[in-house]
Design an enzyme around this catalytic site. Structure first.
Site, PDB file in Angstrom:
ATOM      1  CG  PHE A 134      -1.821   1.237   1.242  1.00 57.66           C
ATOM      2  CD1 PHE A 134      -3.087   1.175   0.686  1.00 57.66           C
ATOM      3  CD2 PHE A 134      -1.399   2.432   1.808  1.00 57.66           C
ATOM      4  CE1 PHE A 134      -3.921   2.293   0.687  1.00 57.66           C
ATOM      5  CE2 PHE A 134      -2.212   3.552   1.808  1.00 57.66           C
ATOM      6  CZ  PHE A 134      -3.480   3.480   1.240  1.00 57.66           C
ATOM      7  CG  ASP A 147       5.683   3.694   1.503  1.00 60.19           C
ATOM      8  OD1 ASP A 147       5.705   4.338   2.571  1.00 60.19           O
ATOM      9  OD2 ASP A 147       4.656   3.562   0.825  1.00 60.19           O
ATOM     10  CE  LYS A 166      -0.111   5.897   7.802  1.00 59.14           C
ATOM     11  NZ  LYS A 166      -1.477   6.282   8.164  1.00 59.14           N
ATOM     12  CB  THR A 168       0.034  25.669  -3.293  1.00 63.13           C
ATOM     13  OG1 THR A 168      -0.603  25.778  -4.561  1.00 63.13           O
ATOM     14  CG2 THR A 168      -0.098  26.989  -2.549  1.00 63.13           C
TER      15      THR A 168
END
Length: 472
Positions: free
Chosen positions: A189, A298, A329, A353
């Site tokens: 994931f 990851d 996280k 941004t």
């Protein structure tokens, strides 16, 4: 009276009935009811965060629960930690929280200094560059882009970008948009944005109806437990998966969809807390290097100390563990570290941004101070041993309910017989004052904060032992 949390399923069901019955009577009300009844189904319960402290989450009815899920593994040092509250009260920090700048063009004067105090102070080996982002998905999405641009730069060599490349990229065609791919693993994931979904293979609900890319998907080892009894079988399983990785790289090169990068989690988290040996990852790193692929680790869920080391990949013992590493996280902010050679060769190539939020770096710096001051990595290691030993004991006593107990630090989990039993155990635990979470199709995962201590582990184990003893 029954708590609001226990009534939530009935409330949602009632709202659905109201939405259906009001189709003709109150059509103007349907958009509100329909939206509420569909989107509220993911809500577990409403919380009172002002009253929550440390490892304890308080719900809207005032129930105080031991939280071993910590907002999907994202609370580093507990709710309302005094050090963070103090930081917010200091006048010199107010502007950092009030003003959220467009960091890519107008960063605050102390931004570089703040990065040194926070993210760069815990930078993984060999990764001297960092880009902040707002979440894990956008971190991985831009990490993919970074790898693709690096790979194309290698292919292009010293040649300039051609007119054809500039024109074809505007209509989504090669050579301007090369047909590169990212190799990922079944069960992984990596987020819910378009590129990340192409590399995500944990639950169908994440991917259903979304167009995707033809990118290679390798099998991830499915280890047998206990590990000490299945050494040979697990070694063969990992070798099979590594062989498939190499076969896919060759296969996709022949298809003209070159594998520019490989993405992997040190522990597959959402996909069911799937582990592999340190040797597996060392060999995978070598495969990436051998074939010239960027290696993206990851650590969105495993980073920040929950495995007993600040980064889970540190357990591999490598001097060159990754080319790019993504985080979010427990790190308070999203982003990714990378080697200098992966730095974009022009402005605005990796851009949005906000590019994160300076206030999150300020909080992270204090979180890191607390981790060091309170020796929380050692605490995680010790508390994790207590937790896993207790789970193994429960597994021996209730093998019909618990299997494959596993973990590193407090990043622990076990399997249940099926999804229905898993969900029932989680619901019973919540009613007994413990918040747990699921992963994969039948696992229960533990994601406590770094201030989760031995006595919290014993408290949970005592409660869960009673739950298992009475389970029907």
């Amino acid at each position: 009276s029954k708590t609001f949390n226990l009534l939530m399923p009935q409330l949602i069901s009632l709202l659905k009935e109201l939405a259906a019955s009001s189709q003709e009577m109150l059509p103007e009300a349907n958009p509100f009811l329909s939206c509420l009844s569909k989107n509220a189904e993911a809500v577990h319960f409403f919380c009172n965060y002002e009253e929550s402290r440390g490892n304890y989450l308080v719900d809207v009815d005032g129930n105080r629960m031991l939280d071993l899920y910590s907002q999907i593994s994202s609370i580093p040092i507990g709710y309302n930690h005094p050090a963070l509250l103090k930081l917010l009260q200091q006048p010199q920090n107010l502007s950092t929280f009030v003003n959220r700048p467009a960091l890519g063009i107008l960063p605050p004067e102390n931004f570089a200094e703040r990065l040194k105090e926070s993210l760069l102070s815990v930078a993984p080996k060999g990764l001297s560059q960092v880009i902040t982002m707002s979440c894990g998905s956008c971190s991985n999405e831009n990490a993919f882009k970074t790898i693709f641009m690096w790979y194309r730069s290698k292919e292009r060599g010293h040649n300039n970008v051609t007119k054809e490349e500039l024109e074809t990229c505007m209509i989504n065609q090669p050579p301007g948009c090369p047909e590169y791919s990212m190799l990922s693993f079944m069960g992984g994931f990596h987020g819910r944005t378009m590129g990340c979904l192409a590399a995500t293979h944990s639950k169908a609900i994440h991917k259903l109806d979304i167009p995707s890319f033809d990118w290679p998907i390798a099998p991830f080892p499915r280890l047998k437990y206990p590990l000490e009894e299945f050494g040979k079988e697990n070694e063969q399983e990992e070798a099979r998966c590594l062989e498939e990785v190499e076969d896919l790289i060759v296969k996709y090169r022949k298809k003209k969809k070159v594998v520019a990068g490989i993405i992997v989690e040190p522990i597959q988290s959402e996909g069911g807390d799937n582990h592999a040996s340190d040797d597996f990852f060392r060999k995978l790193r070598n495969i990436a290097r051998k074939h010239g692929c960027g290696f993206l680790v990851d650590e969105v869920q495993t980073g920040g100390g929950c495995t007993g080391k600040f980064w889970a990949h540190e357990h591999w013992g490598l001097d060159d563990p990754a080319d790019v590493l993504s985080f979010s996280k427990k790190m308070m902010t999203g982003g990714f570290f990378h080697k200098e050679e992966f730095r974009a060769n022009a402005p605005y190539r990796i851009f949005n941004t906000w590019l994160g939020d300076p206030s999150k770096n300020l909080l992270l710096a204090e979180v890191i101070n607390v981790i060091k001051r309170e020796d929380l990595l050692n605490n995680v290691t010790h508390a994790g041993k207590v937790l896993l030993a207790g789970l193994l004991d429960l597994q021996s006593r209730y093998p019909h309910l618990i299997s494959r107990a596993r973990g590193r630090g407090t990043f622990c989990s076990f399997d249940t017989p099926n999804d229905a039993i898993r969900n029932k155990l989680i619901a019973i635990a919540r009613n007994k004052g413990v918040v747990l979470g699921g992963s994969g199709d039948r696992s229960i995962r533990f994601r406590p904060t770094l201030v989760f201590r031995d006595h919290h582990a014993h408290l949970f184990l005592n409660i869960f032992s009673d739950i298992l003893a009475d389970f029907k």
